[in-house]
Design a protein around this motif. Structure first.
Motif, PDB file in Angstrom:
ATOM      1  N   ALA A 142     -15.114  18.354 -13.705  1.00 14.93           N
ATOM      2  CA  ALA A 142     -14.144  18.554 -14.781  1.00 14.93           C
ATOM      3  C   ALA A 142     -12.717  18.508 -14.253  1.00 14.93           C
ATOM      4  O   ALA A 142     -11.800  18.005 -14.925  1.00 14.93           O
ATOM      5  N   GLY A 143     -12.497  19.034 -13.044  1.00 12.66           N
ATOM      6  CA  GLY A 143     -11.155  19.080 -12.491  1.00 12.66           C
ATOM      7  C   GLY A 143     -10.676  17.785 -11.889  1.00 12.66           C
ATOM      8  O   GLY A 143      -9.461  17.539 -11.811  1.00 12.66           O
ATOM      9  N   PHE A 144     -11.613  16.935 -11.485  1.00 10.32           N
ATOM     10  CA  PHE A 144     -11.257  15.706 -10.773  1.00 10.32           C
ATOM     11  C   PHE A 144     -10.296  14.808 -11.552  1.00 10.32           C
ATOM     12  O   PHE A 144      -9.263  14.392 -11.005  1.00 10.32           O
ATOM     13  N   PRO A 145     -10.562  14.489 -12.829  1.00 13.06           N
ATOM     14  CA  PRO A 145      -9.622  13.600 -13.551  1.00 13.06           C
ATOM     15  C   PRO A 145      -8.226  14.187 -13.666  1.00 13.06           C
ATOM     16  O   PRO A 145      -7.229  13.459 -13.605  1.00 13.06           O
ATOM     17  N   PHE A 146      -8.126  15.505 -13.817  1.00 19.90           N
ATOM     18  CA  PHE A 146      -6.815  16.134 -13.940  1.00 19.90           C
ATOM     19  C   PHE A 146      -6.057  16.080 -12.616  1.00 19.90           C
ATOM     20  O   PHE A 146      -4.837  15.856 -12.596  1.00 19.90           O
ATOM     21  N   LEU A 147      -6.767  16.274 -11.511  1.00 18.64           N
ATOM     22  CA  LEU A 147      -6.131  16.167 -10.197  1.00 18.64           C
ATOM     23  C   LEU A 147      -5.605  14.756  -9.960  1.00 18.64           C
ATOM     24  O   LEU A 147      -4.484  14.566  -9.469  1.00 18.64           O
ATOM     25  N   MET A 148      -6.404  13.741 -10.321  1.00 21.86           N
ATOM     26  CA  MET A 148      -5.987  12.360 -10.121  1.00 21.86           C
ATOM     27  C   MET A 148      -4.810  12.007 -11.022  1.00 21.86           C
ATOM     28  O   MET A 148      -3.886  11.296 -10.610  1.00 21.86           O
ATOM     29  N   PHE A 149      -4.815  12.531 -12.247  1.00 19.64           N
ATOM     30  CA  PHE A 149      -3.703  12.266 -13.166  1.00 19.64           C
ATOM     31  C   PHE A 149      -2.419  12.912 -12.649  1.00 19.64           C
ATOM     32  O   PHE A 149      -1.368  12.263 -12.579  1.00 19.64           O
ATOM     33  N   LEU A 150      -2.506  14.185 -12.273  1.00 14.73           N
ATOM     34  CA  LEU A 150      -1.321  14.874 -11.764  1.00 14.73           C
ATOM     35  C   LEU A 150      -0.825  14.244 -10.464  1.00 14.73           C
ATOM     36  O   LEU A 150       0.374  14.111 -10.240  1.00 14.73           O
ATOM     37  N   GLY A 151      -1.770  13.824  -9.622  1.00 15.12           N
ATOM     38  CA  GLY A 151      -1.394  13.294  -8.316  1.00 15.12           C
ATOM     39  C   GLY A 151      -0.824  11.898  -8.367  1.00 15.12           C
ATOM     40  O   GLY A 151       0.212  11.615  -7.747  1.00 15.12           O
ATOM     41  N   HIS A 152      -1.475  11.006  -9.119  1.00 14.09           N
ATOM     42  CA  HIS A 152      -1.095   9.597  -9.070  1.00 14.09           C
ATOM     43  C   HIS A 152      -0.264   9.139 -10.266  1.00 14.09           C
ATOM     44  O   HIS A 152       0.454   8.142 -10.170  1.00 14.09           O
ATOM     45  N   ALA A 153      -0.349   9.845 -11.372  1.00 15.76           N
ATOM     46  CA  ALA A 153       0.483   9.485 -12.526  1.00 15.76           C
ATOM     47  C   ALA A 153       1.746  10.332 -12.590  1.00 15.76           C
ATOM     48  O   ALA A 153       2.789   9.866 -13.052  1.00 15.76           O
ATOM     49  N   ARG A 154       1.654  11.559 -12.102  1.00 10.65           N
ATOM     50  CA  ARG A 154       2.802  12.473 -12.168  1.00 10.65           C
ATOM     51  C   ARG A 154       3.464  12.713 -10.812  1.00 10.65           C
ATOM     52  O   ARG A 154       4.464  13.427 -10.730  1.00 10.65           O
ATOM     53  N   GLY A 155       2.889  12.145  -9.764  1.00 10.54           N
ATOM     54  CA  GLY A 155       3.540  12.217  -8.455  1.00 10.54           C
ATOM     55  C   GLY A 155       3.469  13.569  -7.774  1.00 10.54           C
ATOM     56  O   GLY A 155       4.301  13.869  -6.913  1.00 10.54           O
ATOM     57  N   ARG A 156       2.484  14.397  -8.119  1.00 12.20           N
ATOM     58  CA  ARG A 156       2.318  15.692  -7.458  1.00 12.20           C
ATOM     59  C   ARG A 156       1.454  15.507  -6.216  1.00 12.20           C
ATOM     60  O   ARG A 156       0.233  15.348  -6.316  1.00 12.20           O
ATOM     61  N   ASP A 157       2.081  15.557  -5.055  1.00 13.63           N
ATOM     62  CA  ASP A 157       1.365  15.240  -3.819  1.00 13.63           C
ATOM     63  C   ASP A 157       0.216  16.208  -3.546  1.00 13.63           C
ATOM     64  O   ASP A 157      -0.834  15.801  -3.030  1.00 13.63           O
ATOM     65  N   TRP A 158       0.370  17.482  -3.863  1.00 15.82           N
ATOM     66  CA  TRP A 158      -0.711  18.440  -3.618  1.00 15.82           C
ATOM     67  C   TRP A 158      -1.962  18.067  -4.421  1.00 15.82           C
ATOM     68  O   TRP A 158      -3.094  18.174  -3.921  1.00 15.82           O
TER      69      TRP A 158
END
Length: 376
Positions: free
Chosen positions: A56-72
């Motif tokens: 469940a968390g994986f898509p949100f991590l990828m969205f925040l990381g690669h679409a929103r530029g959050r490196d963590w």
């Protein structure tokens, strides 16, 4: 009219949603079934919660990381992707073993141990300085005065969410230790803006070559700042081979070093970008051998017969087994030297990694090509 346009858009979103959910169910479900289900109820309950939260968390991590530029988030999501891909691949093999009557708990333990070992090894392989891979290439049109010319290929450095400044410094030093005549960077410098990856990319300015340093864009540059990366590389002393060439002369003979934009450049809509082989070779001497740098191996479909050697990256050699089988569907070559009509293609496995900080059965490389003349 507006309602008519909205219906196909809604249908596309629905199809995309189905694909994403199906992929997540398979990617996380197969390891769950292999590793969790064979055990007692308490382990199944805990394991199910762990896999469900991760999925469940994986898509949100990828969205925040690669679409929103959050490196963590990118670091976390990418690492999770690598781990679950390894577990998925080996769990699939484990299911085959179970069909052959192997005990389910034995399969679960074996898959877990293999997965842990491969992930640890894969991280080490991704983080180490690439080994040098040496290859000799005979170019029929290369004059004897240029026999022995060395070309170092550095590609797919992918400076990104994990700070690899020290790695970048050591990789640049490894390139310089080869004392190359020519150095080319075949694209995918970084994931992010110039400002974000400035420190990691800085050691590229210390790379030296006797005659030329050339750079072409990769597809990842077109996710953000392609022109800015071209300008930045020029500021570091590299020659932007932005659909253009330079001529290298030695011993009375000439070699054309050319480059074209990535295959995705035109679709980016960025003014002045798009692979243009005619522009890259305009004014080049007809009797000189041509080495062309193009990020993706599949660009050889357009360059074959027009150049003597194409140098590419992009594939990472598959990066994490068995992903190279999928890469081969899209590209004519995954790694190494291949022949395409009268044109030779060298595909580098690349120096860095994209996404998961792992390389499994696809080692990174700094390529040292030695050009040979048949007349020498």
């Amino acid at each position: 009219m507006t309602e008519t346009r909205q219906r196909p858009r809604a249908a596309r979103r629905a199809r995309f949603g189905v694909v994403v959910v199906t992929a997540l169910l398979l990617l996380f479900g197969v390891p769950w079934a292999t590793l969790v289900l064979p055990w007692q109820a308490a382990v199944v309950a805990v394991g199910t919660v762990v896999f469900a939260v991760a999925a469940a968390g994986f898509p949100f991590l990828m969205f925040l990381g690669h679409a929103r530029g959050r490196d963590w988030a990118a670091r976390t999501g990418d690492t999770l992707l690598g781990v679950v891909w390894v577990l998925f691949a080996w769990s699939s093999l484990g299911l085959v073993a179970r069909l052959a009557q192997a005990p389910s708990r034995f399969v679960a333990v074996t898959v877990l141990v293999v997965g842990v070992v491969l992930v640890a090894w894969g991280v080490y392989e991704a983080m180490r300085v690439p080994r040098v891979r040496r290859t000799e290439v005979t170019l029929p049109r290369l004059g004897p005065g240029l026999d022995g010319t060395t070309v170092v290929v550095l590609t797919d450095t992918h400076y990104g969410p994990i700070n690899r400044t020290r790695w970048s410094e050591r990789t640049a030093a490894a390139v310089n230790a080869l004392t190359p005549d020519i150095v080319v960077h075949a694209g995918d410098i970084a994931d992010g803006t110039v400002a974000q990856r400035l420190t990691q990319a800085a050691p590229l300015g210390t790379v030296t070559a006797r005659y030329a340093r050339g750079y072409v864009t990769g597809n990842h540059e077109y996710f953000g700042e392609a022109q800015e990366w071209l300008d930045h590389m020029a500021s570091l002393g590299w020659e932007p081979l932005h659909n253009r060439h330079v001529v290298i002369e030695r011993g009375g003979d000439r070699l054309v070093l050319a480059g074209v934009d990535d295959a995705t450049a035109k679709a980016s809509g960025l003014d002045g970008h798009g692979a243009q082989l005619d522009a890259a070779l305009a004014g080049a001497p007809d009797d000189a051998a041509v080495v062309l740098v193009a990020h993706q191996p599949r660009q050889v479909a357009e360059t074959a017969g027009h150049v003597d050697l194409q140098v590419s990256g992009h594939t990472h050699g598959g990066q994490i087994w068995p992903f190279h089988y999928l890469v081969r569907v899209d590209q004519p070559s995954v790694q190494g030297l291949s022949q395409h009509g009268p044109t030779q293609l060298y595909t580098s496995r690349g120096a860095g990694f994209w996404g998961p900080p792992m390389r499994i059965f696809a080692p990174s490389e700094i390529t040292l090509l030695t050009l040979r003349s048949p007349a020498a």
